[in-house]
Design an enzyme around this catalytic site. Structure first.
Site, PDB file in Angstrom:
ATOM      1  CG  HIS A 122      37.549  47.569  46.818  1.00 52.05           C
ATOM      2  ND1 HIS A 122      37.054  46.911  45.643  1.00 52.05           N
ATOM      3  CD2 HIS A 122      36.521  46.688  47.700  1.00 52.05           C
ATOM      4  CE1 HIS A 122      36.382  45.809  45.592  1.00 52.05           C
ATOM      5  NE2 HIS A 122      35.618  45.811  46.682  1.00 52.05           N
ATOM      6  CG  ASP A 171      40.484  46.996  44.167  1.00 55.21           C
ATOM      7  OD1 ASP A 171      40.288  48.148  45.262  1.00 55.21           O
ATOM      8  OD2 ASP A 171      41.620  45.860  44.308  1.00 55.21           O
ATOM      9  CD  GLU A 216      38.476  43.452  48.996  1.00 53.09           C
ATOM     10  OE1 GLU A 216      38.237  43.064  49.627  1.00 53.09           O
ATOM     11  OE2 GLU A 216      38.540  43.630  47.889  1.00 53.09           O
ATOM     12  CD  GLU A 217      38.600  42.327  44.414  1.00 57.84           C
ATOM     13  OE1 GLU A 217      38.627  41.279  45.285  1.00 57.84           O
ATOM     14  OE2 GLU A 217      37.255  42.987  44.357  1.00 57.84           O
ATOM     15  CD  GLU A 237      33.316  44.243  49.136  1.00 56.07           C
ATOM     16  OE1 GLU A 237      33.036  43.619  47.787  1.00 56.07           O
ATOM     17  OE2 GLU A 237      34.671  44.876  49.240  1.00 56.07           O
ATOM     18  CG  HIS A 266      35.497  38.641  41.411  1.00 57.54           C
ATOM     19  ND1 HIS A 266      36.669  38.232  42.391  1.00 57.54           N
ATOM     20  CD2 HIS A 266      35.489  39.492  42.485  1.00 57.54           C
ATOM     21  CE1 HIS A 266      37.303  38.836  43.257  1.00 57.54           C
ATOM     22  NE2 HIS A 266      36.839  39.598  43.323  1.00 57.54           N
TER      23      HIS A 266
END
Length: 387
Positions: free
Chosen positions: A89, A91, A158-159, A182, A361
């Site tokens: 992803h 984003d 995706e988030e 990931e 994150h």
């Protein structure tokens, strides 16, 4: 740092390599993968704002002689040999982390402000939002796709709602294998994810003086959630988190209605579901705790558990060991786009990418650049084995 055209002239100066990227980087960004990662992390790309990062990816593929474009939902598409689809992803979550390259500190020391150690002493480490989740995996896949000629897709959102992955599934046939990007660490492959069930509890009761003993809608919401938590508490306290249904309230809103005649309550909740528990069973058990009110469920994200004995998983074990790595087979308690791909496509798949997922994150998100290079090598070897 600007993307796109400012890199084009420098891209031509990468003669002698089999992949080109850009120019004007810290000294440690001396491979095409490192250069592309520096660019991509330097471009803010929170969910819904991925366009500039997507354009930089397209520039990278076109500079390397590959056709690529941005589709109607914002995904970057670079189809080629479908023996493997590499996908991750674009984003990130929001957050401004200054982009810089620092050496990993000496053994026993940690860089400010982190309590997580990554990298060997002196290794160049790139700091920035997305370096781990999941721009590092995304970049390693883009470079491996160029090296091997396999298919690539960078997906959006995706988030938040996996909108890019859902659109990709609707728009194309299943490939022969999927490698989802990931952070697993360059020595690990992720084979399992729990599923996700989201719901909204809604209730209304008549307004009345707070001294009255009858429970109002807010109390009913609290009682229902306590019942749900109790229903999914494992009998065995040693049960691994991956094998549990875990419950989490996300938001609660309640109070008098605008006309003052009722008490209203709304509670948004999430339940994480292991592969061993059917989604319908989770619905039924949660709703059995209702005494009043109702729950409106969203579309579930199904759990996934892939076999470690597929040809694809074996190819990763061989490639990681060939790079002097110690193979780790992982199951993760969250979700990823692989949950959707596995539900839609009947082909072998794993999730893979450089980075320590403890930094997902996080305000100290960062990736050792040698780990990025190792991940490119592993992905390249796996893809070539399947061609």
């Amino acid at each position: 740092m600007a993307a796109g055209t400012e890199r084009e002239a420098d891209a031509e100066s990468e003669g002698g390599t089999d992949v080109v990227a850009g120019g004007g980087y810290p000294a440690a960004c001396d491979t095409p993968a490192r250069k592309l990662l520096y660019d991509m992390v330097s471009i803010p790309s929170p969910s819904g704002e991925e366009e500039r990062a997507a354009e930089r990816l397209v520039d990278f593929f076109e500079a390397n002689g590959r056709e690529a474009w941005i589709d109607e939902v914002g995904n970057v598409r670079a189809p080629a040999n479908d023996a493997v689809l590499l996908t991750s992803h674009i984003d990130t979550v929001p957050g401004d982390i200054p982009v810089e390259v620092r050496p990993a500190p000496a053994e026993g020391e940690l860089p400010e402000p982190s309590d997580v150690r990554v990298g060997e002493p002196g290794d160049p480490v790139l700091w920035g939002r997305g370096a781990v989740d999941a721009t590092g995996p995304l970049v390693s896949m883009a470079v491996a796709a160029v090296k091997t000629g396999v298919s690539f897709a960078g997906v959006v959102r995706e988030e938040v709602d996996s909108g890019g992955a859902r659109a990709l599934i609707e728009d194309r046939d299943a490939p022969e294998a999927v490698i989802n990007g990931e952070p697993s660490g360059w020595q690990g492959i992720t084979l399992g994810y729990r599923g996700l069930l989201e719901g909204t509890y809604v209730n209304t009761s008549e307004s009345g003086h707070s001294s009255r003993p009858e429970p109002n809608a807010i109390q009913h919401a609290i009682d229902w959630w306590h019942g749900v938590e109790e229903a999914f508490t494992p009998d065995d306290s040693e049960t691994a988190v991956f094998d549990q249904v875990t419950t989490k309230p996300i938001s609660v809103d309640g109070g008098l209605s605008d006309d003052g005649l009722a008490v209203e309550a709304t509670m948004d909740v999430q339940l994480r579901i292991p592969p061993s528990r059917p989604v319908d069973e989770i619905h039924e058990l949660a709703e059995a705790e209702l005494s009043t009110g109702s729950v409106h469920w969203g579309e579930p994200m199904p759990p996934v558990m892939e076999s470690p004995r597929t040809d694809l998983a074996r190819a990763f074990r061989v490639a990681i060991r060939g790079a002097d790595g110690d193979v780790r087979l992982l199951r993760k308690t969250g979700t990823s786009d692989m949950n959707l791909f596995a539900a839609a496509w009947d082909c072998p798949m794993v999730t893979y990418g450089p980075g320590n997922s403890d930094l997902d994150h996080a305000p100290d998100e960062r990736l050792p650049l040698p780990d990025l290079d190792r991940a490119v090598d592993v992905l390249t070897e796996v893809c070539r084995k399947r061609l």
